[in-house]
Enzyme design. Structure first.
Site, short mmCIF file in Angstrom:
data_model
loop_
_atom_site.label_atom_id
_atom_site.label_comp_id
_atom_site.label_asym_id
_atom_site.label_seq_id
_atom_site.Cartn_x
_atom_site.Cartn_y
_atom_site.Cartn_z
N ASP A 143 0.82 -1.31 0.07
CA ASP A 143 -0.07 0.13 0.05
C ASP A 143 0.90 1.34 -0.17
OD1 ASP A 143 -2.27 -1.74 0.01
OD2 ASP A 143 -2.77 -1.12 2.27
N ARG A 193 -1.11 -0.78 -8.60
CA ARG A 193 -2.49 -0.56 -8.07
C ARG A 193 -2.62 1.17 -8.10
NH1 ARG A 193 -3.82 -1.37 -2.15
NH2 ARG A 193 -4.12 -3.62 -2.89
P1 FDA Z 1 -14.22 9.13 -4.89
O1 FDA Z 1 -13.74 9.38 -3.70
O2 FDA Z 1 -14.35 10.56 -5.97
O3 FDA Z 1 -15.57 8.26 -4.71
C1 FDA Z 1 -16.35 7.87 -5.59
C2 FDA Z 1 -17.66 7.37 -5.32
O4 FDA Z 1 -17.52 6.08 -4.58
C3 FDA Z 1 -18.26 8.19 -4.34
O5 FDA Z 1 -19.13 8.85 -4.78
C4 FDA Z 1 -19.13 6.85 -3.50
O6 FDA Z 1 -20.15 6.51 -4.12
C5 FDA Z 1 -17.85 5.74 -3.56
N1 FDA Z 1 -17.04 5.99 -2.31
C6 FDA Z 1 -15.88 6.22 -2.37
N2 FDA Z 1 -15.34 6.06 -0.91
C7 FDA Z 1 -16.29 5.67 -0.23
C8 FDA Z 1 -16.49 5.24 1.07
N3 FDA Z 1 -15.20 5.65 1.84
N4 FDA Z 1 -17.55 4.72 1.48
C9 FDA Z 1 -18.62 4.78 0.83
N5 FDA Z 1 -18.54 5.10 -0.44
C10 FDA Z 1 -17.56 5.60 -1.00
N6 FDA Z 1 -5.08 4.97 -0.86
C11 FDA Z 1 -3.73 5.26 -0.53
O7 FDA Z 1 -3.73 6.49 -0.30
N7 FDA Z 1 -3.08 4.17 -0.50
C12 FDA Z 1 -3.31 2.80 -0.82
O8 FDA Z 1 -2.54 2.16 -0.85
C13 FDA Z 1 -4.62 2.69 -1.08
N8 FDA Z 1 -5.24 1.64 -1.41
C14 FDA Z 1 -6.68 1.24 -2.06
C15 FDA Z 1 -6.84 -0.17 -2.27
C16 FDA Z 1 -8.38 -0.26 -2.78
C17 FDA Z 1 -8.73 -1.58 -3.56
C18 FDA Z 1 -8.98 0.90 -3.12
C19 FDA Z 1 -10.28 0.94 -3.81
C20 FDA Z 1 -8.70 2.09 -2.64
C21 FDA Z 1 -7.58 2.23 -1.81
N9 FDA Z 1 -7.13 3.56 -1.52
C22 FDA Z 1 -5.80 3.80 -1.27
C23 FDA Z 1 -7.97 4.62 -1.27
C24 FDA Z 1 -8.06 5.75 -2.44
O9 FDA Z 1 -6.95 6.41 -2.38
C25 FDA Z 1 -9.34 6.25 -2.57
O10 FDA Z 1 -9.22 7.26 -1.22
C26 FDA Z 1 -10.72 6.05 -2.29
O11 FDA Z 1 -10.82 4.70 -3.07
C27 FDA Z 1 -11.91 6.89 -2.76
O12 FDA Z 1 -11.68 6.94 -3.83
P2 FDA Z 1 -12.51 6.79 -5.12
O13 FDA Z 1 -11.49 6.50 -6.41
O14 FDA Z 1 -13.51 5.59 -4.77
O15 FDA Z 1 -13.15 7.88 -5.69
#
Ligand code: FDA
Length: 324
Positions: A143, A193
């Site tokens: 991560d 990732r």
């Molecule tokens: P965005 O925040 O724009 O959200 C898009 C939509 O997704 C929202 O409108 C909502 O519907 C849904 N959503 C997103 N987060 C949600 C939540 N917490 N609860 C409910 N709904 C939610 N970060 C990092 O800094 N280091 C890392 O190693 C990782 N590893 C990682 C692994 C995996 C498999 C995922 C999916 C994510 C990470 N992250 C991470 C977290 C990532 O950086 C980010 O903070 C979150 O995924 C939220 O961003 P989105 O891309 O989902 O978009």
């Protein structure tokens, strides 16, 4: 104004910074972990406090056609003993997954392995996990934490990847440096990732608007897909997922050349929809006692989760009072 109303009217960025800063508070962590009120809310995002409690969730996901990567919760450890204990938990997790015929795919944080204590200690701890994963032909992903850890994480990733190819790393589209990092990792044959980034970073190193972070995500995603670099596209953002599908269909990229990744308990509807359309989806499944910072970052990502949390806490409290 009530706390709930305050949560609704504060700008998203302020809320995000607030929850990320609260995620570092050890006194709050101790309080939250001990409180029975937080349990039902945390259960949405955390598969269990022990490996035994988490295993049924992992099996259920895999039976439903989803892949998993298991995260043993913990970060920012402050002593070599705590780092060694984290290594042991990973070794037990890898052994248990493999013994049950489950995908031995894990994700770990370098500060959990002692990065903030001593870099060599961290590297040695990480290598022990990598060796265990290699023994069962599994996969391990490092991560990515806040930007002060990026260089060290990539250095240790390089050393681990030289030893065993099935070690991947995470890149955050929020960071300005990520374009160069993606090129370097891809040139070394590494697997990325791609996520947006869950930390509150200063503008000198990071894009500070959602629009800029999303635009960089779209650029890096396209580059990784076209480079055939087996990317893991970690996002729940429907617009970016639709964009990925557009690129994949336009370029005729096979579905086993990339995967989507999402967090346990987040957008289960999207997870299902992608599986039904024949895409690979891997769920990041965290388990363990040290869920507090992880949980606070999930609140930071979506202010509506705070309302969800308050409703659940009030519901629990009402139940407790009724049962008196
Ligand atoms: P965005 O925040 O724009 O959200 C898009 C939509 O997704 C929202 O409108 C909502 O519907 C849904 N959503 C997103 N987060 C949600 C939540 N917490 N609860 C409910 N709904 C939610 N970060 C990092 O800094 N280091 C890392 O190693 C990782 N590893 C990682 C692994 C995996 C498999 C995922 C999916 C994510 C990470 N992250 C991470 C977290 C990532 O950086 C980010 O903070 C979150 O995924 C939220 O961003 P989105 O891309 O989902 O978009």
């Amino acid at each position: 104004m009530s706390f709930r109303e305050t949560v609704r009217v504060l700008p998203h960025r302020t809320m995000r910074s607030l929850f990320i800063s609260l995620s570092h508070r050890r006194s709050l962590a101790r309080l939250a972990v001990r409180s029975p009120l937080t349990r039902p809310v945390v259960a949405r995002f955390v598969a269990g406090e022990t490996l035994d409690a988490a295993l049924p969730a992992i099996v259920a996901l895999q039976n439903a056609g989803l892949r998993t990567t298991v995260d043993v919760l913990g970060e920012s450890v402050t002593s070599p003993e705590l780092a060694a204990a984290a290594v042991e938990r990973y070794l037990a997790t890898v052994a248990a997954l493999s013994a049950r015929g489950l995908d031995a795919n894990v994700s770990l944080k370098l500060t959990q392995m002692g990065l903030e204590i001593d870099r060599d200690l961290c590297r040695n701890n990480v290598m022990r996990v990598v060796e265990a994963v290699e023994t069962v032909n599994g996969f391990v992903r490092f991560d990515m934490e806040d930007h002060t850890k990026t260089d060290a994480t990539l250095d240790i990733w390089r050393a681990a990847h030289d030893r065993y190819a099935q070690v991947g790393v995470v890149i955050q589209s929020a960071l300005r440096r990520s374009s160069a990092d993606v090129d370097a990792i891809t040139a070394a044959g590494g697997r990325v990732r791609l996520c947006k980034g869950a930390y509150d970073e200063p503008s000198g190193v990071a894009y500070r608007t959602k629009q800029a972070v999303d635009a960089n995500y779209a650029r890096l995603m396209e580059r990784l897909l076209l480079a055939d670099a087996h990317p893991a596209l970690a996002t729940h953002d429907p617009r970016l997922i639709a964009r990925a599908i557009q690129i994949v269909e336009r370029e005729g990229i096979a579905r086993d050349r990339f995967e989507f990744q999402m967090l346990y308990g987040v957008r289960r509807d999207l997870q299902r929809m992608l599986i039904d359309r024949g895409y690979r989806v891997r769920i990041y499944v965290p388990y363990g006692m040290e869920w507090y910072p992880y949980f606070m970052r999930r609140l930071a990502e979506r202010p509506a989760n705070v309302g969800f949390m308050l409703r659940a806490v009030l519901h629990e409290e009402a139940r407790r009072l009724r049962g008196r």
